[in-house]
Write a protein that holds these residues in place. Structure first.
Motif, short mmCIF file in Angstrom:
data_model
loop_
_atom_site.label_atom_id
_atom_site.label_comp_id
_atom_site.label_asym_id
_atom_site.label_seq_id
_atom_site.Cartn_x
_atom_site.Cartn_y
_atom_site.Cartn_z
N HIS A 141 0.76 -1.25 0.06
CA HIS A 141 -0.04 0.14 -0.05
C HIS A 141 0.80 1.30 0.05
O HIS A 141 0.51 2.37 -0.80
N LEU A 142 2.09 1.10 0.66
CA LEU A 142 2.81 2.60 0.94
C LEU A 142 3.41 2.70 -0.71
O LEU A 142 3.28 3.87 -0.90
N ALA A 143 3.89 1.78 -1.25
CA ALA A 143 4.57 1.71 -2.59
C ALA A 143 3.56 2.30 -3.29
O ALA A 143 3.80 3.02 -4.40
N LEU A 144 2.26 2.05 -3.41
CA LEU A 144 1.05 2.28 -4.27
C LEU A 144 0.76 4.01 -4.25
O LEU A 144 0.59 4.47 -5.31
N LEU A 145 1.07 4.13 -2.80
CA LEU A 145 0.49 5.55 -2.55
C LEU A 145 1.73 6.44 -3.20
O LEU A 145 1.52 7.61 -3.75
N ASP A 146 3.23 5.93 -2.97
CA ASP A 146 4.05 6.69 -3.39
C ASP A 146 4.06 6.75 -5.00
O ASP A 146 4.57 7.62 -5.75
N SER A 147 3.70 5.78 -5.45
CA SER A 147 3.69 5.61 -7.05
C SER A 147 2.49 6.77 -7.46
O SER A 147 2.85 7.36 -8.52
N PHE A 148 1.47 6.82 -6.78
CA PHE A 148 0.60 7.74 -7.19
C PHE A 148 1.09 9.23 -7.07
O PHE A 148 0.92 10.05 -7.80
N ILE A 149 1.74 9.52 -6.13
CA ILE A 149 2.30 10.80 -5.66
C ILE A 149 3.59 11.18 -6.82
O ILE A 149 3.51 12.17 -7.30
N GLY A 150 4.32 10.30 -7.22
CA GLY A 150 5.15 10.39 -8.26
C GLY A 150 6.47 11.10 -7.87
O GLY A 150 6.98 10.67 -7.05
N ARG A 151 6.79 12.14 -8.83
CA ARG A 151 8.14 12.42 -8.40
C ARG A 151 8.47 13.32 -7.03
O ARG A 151 9.72 13.20 -6.62
N GLU A 152 7.41 13.84 -6.55
CA GLU A 152 7.60 14.51 -5.33
C GLU A 152 8.13 13.71 -4.09
O GLU A 152 8.90 13.78 -3.41
N ALA A 153 7.51 12.29 -4.19
CA ALA A 153 7.56 11.48 -3.23
C ALA A 153 8.99 10.61 -3.70
O ALA A 153 9.94 10.60 -2.57
N GLU A 154 9.33 10.58 -4.79
CA GLU A 154 10.64 10.13 -5.24
C GLU A 154 11.84 11.02 -4.82
O GLU A 154 12.71 10.23 -4.34
#
Length: 550
Positions: A141-154
């Motif tokens: 779930h955390l990875a999916l949320l970060d994937s949705f956020i995209g570059r900012e989370a990266e």
């Protein structure tokens, strides 16, 4: 994007080649015709586990070749790192023979499986009937949320990881200096003991070999004395001895010295006589100094035992033991002089932990902010997919600080108004999970290059099927989409149609795949509607109507 696929001797397919459209590619065919073989072939060429059971019966080699275009700069960099040239097209081929040997080529260059998987990890996203199960795994779930956020989370994660890398290096240095005071003192005591033990031994390079030679000599002293005495008897102690006989012989020849050839023999005997006398004298000296000495033997034996014990602890020979001693002294000196450096490292560590906590807090705030948009967009998608009244939330808990931050994330879900939000695994049905997966794909369209749906619309009908079809079509506007379906309304949205058929004859069964157009497409969609051996005109007209609506 996958532009073409060539298959040879793979499962029921003898040979076929398929060109794919950049938009919505629909794979049609009767149940059991072999549609999933195409998906298995794509998985194989991208690095899935090689399975000899997939090889066509009676054949010795199976091969799949895939051509991808619009290659990303990230992939080109990976290819460059392993010495593979690439412009905008990438040709991947993978074969497997009956002995289990696999050969992988990328643009003609042979590569290993690990490199293939690394190169193609982002090429295709497989979404089968059971892949939606991954949604219920809270670890994703955390990875999916970060994937949705995209570059900012990266970017936040990149910063956080760099801090943890620094922390790791500082911890290594602290450990090298002995860690905390108790650990440092313990290490210092160990080093002092080791240094004292080696120094007290007063080791000398090469002495072990000398001691072993002396030990062997003393151990054999009785035998040496006996043999030397016998040898001396033979040389000159007996009444008839070697030196005496030589002396008598040369005396006999001395009266004949006027003859040149005899005179030469006399000179040679003279040399032999004095050589024998010298040998005898040397052996006498050795014999005089040869005596069994049990005290010396015990002393040497103890010394050898000491060296053996030190070798067991510190090195395989004296040279290595002395090197260990030098290193231990250097380490002890570092520990004795390291308080100032340790104080500095402790301060740097504390400052870095503060940065990590700050970066983690910022990432957490970003996630909580974006989670609201994530929830809102997902609920809208689910509403479009005939899941009205659905509630979806992202729950946050504070966990242990790590490279991923301090958030523990869990998705909770309610399919109906008034129902309690629960874990996806406890409340979402299989059909709901399939639609959830489709909703996820729609709100994260820029994350993949090609997406493959394997009967994700299974068990869905009516208006829901129509909404699923719209979502799949929408995805295909942004991503190349390949879909196996038995749902007429989904099939009608296709830009390219691939028909998989199966025929039996001459003792064998063969599946084949080919592109179809026009009336063939109408007939196959009508077949999905009607399902009878003789397709009705009504089904034909309905199929045409569906195709006009796309």
């Amino acid at each position: 994007m996958l532009s073409s696929l060539f298959i040879s001797n793979f499962a029921l397919i003898k040979t076929c080649e398929i060109n794919f459209n950049k938009g919505f590619n629909v794979i049609l065919g009767q149940s059991g015709a072999g549609k999933s073989i195409l998906i298995d072939a794509i998985s194989f060429v991208l690095g899935a586990k090689a399975d000899k059971t997939l090889m066509r019966t009676g054949e010795n080699l199976m091969k799949v070749e895939a051509v991808f275009d619009n290659i990303s700069e990230k992939t080109k960099k990976k290819l460059e790192d392993i010495g593979v040239e690439c412009d905008d097209e990438l040709i991947i081929s993978r074969s497997l023979n009956s002995d289990g040997k696999s050969v992988i080529r990328v643009n003609g260059s042979v590569v290993v499986l690990k490199n293939l998987r690394d190169i193609t990890e982002d090429f295709v996203d497989f979404c089968g009937q059971h892949d939606s199960v991954g949604l219920i795994n809270v670890n994703n779930h955390l990875a999916l949320l970060d994937s949705f956020i995209g570059r900012e989370a990266e970017e936040h994660l990149k910063t956080l990881n760099s801090y943890f890398d620094e922390l790791q290096e500082i911890d290594k240095k602290i450990k090298a200096l002995g860690g905390d005071d108790a650990e440092r003192n313990r290490l210092k005591e160990i080093l002092k003991f080791q240094i004292d033990e080696i120094e007290n031994a007063n080791l000398i390079t090469g002495e072990e070999e000398e001691l072993k030679e002396k030990f062997n000599y003393i151990s054999a002293s009785e035998k040496i004395s006996e043999n030397l005495s016998l040898a001396l008897n033979y040389l000159e102690r007996e009444s008839v001895s070697a030196s005496g006989l030589v002396f008598d012989a040369k005396a006999l020849l001395s009266s004949l010295s006027e003859f040149d050839n005899i005179s030469d023999c006399q000179d040679r005997l003279n040399s032999v006589y004095y050589e024998l006398k010298d040998i005898a004298e040397t052996l006498e000296n050795i014999l005089d100094n040869t005596d069994y000495d049990p005290v010396s033997l015990e002393r040497i034996d103890k010394r050898l035992d000491l060296i053996k014990d030190l070798k067991r602890k510190y090195g395989k020979n004296i040279e290595e033991i002395l090197k260990f001693l030098k290193d231990a002294k250097g380490k002890l000196e570092e520990l004795n002089n390291g308080e100032e450096l340790l104080t500095l490292l402790d301060r740097q560590r504390s400052e870095l932990l503060g940065k990590i906590e700050d970066a983690s807090s910022k990432l957490s705030a970003l996630r909580k902010e974006k989670a609201k948009a994530f929830e809102s967009k997902l609920e809208k998608e689910l509403n479009d997919l005939q899941m009205k009244g659905t509630s979806f939330k992202v729950n946050f808990e504070k966990g242990e600080l790590s490279r991923k931050g301090q958030d523990e994330v869990k998705f909770v879900f309610s399919a109906n108004i008034g129902e309690e939000l629960k874990d996806l695994s406890k409340t979402a049905s299989g059909g709901e999970l399939s639609r959830l997966l489709l909703a996820f794909k729609n709100i994260m369209l820029d994350k993949e290059s090609t997406v493959i749906f394997d009967e994700i619309d299974s068990g869905i009908s009516g208006q829901t099927a129509g909404k699923v079809a719209e979502k799949l079509k929408n995805i295909s506007k942004y991503l190349q989409t390949i879909c196996i379906t038995h749902t007429p309304v989904v099939a009608s949205k296709g830009d390219e149609f691939i028909l998989v058929t199966k025929e039996s004859g001459n003792g064998e069964t063969v599946s084949n795949a080919q592109i179809i157009h026009g009336d063939e497409v109408v007939r196959e969609i009508a077949n999905l509607i009607d399902g009878s051996e003789k397709i009705s005109k009504t089904a034909i007209n309905h199929a045409k109507e569906l195709l006009l609506k796309k």
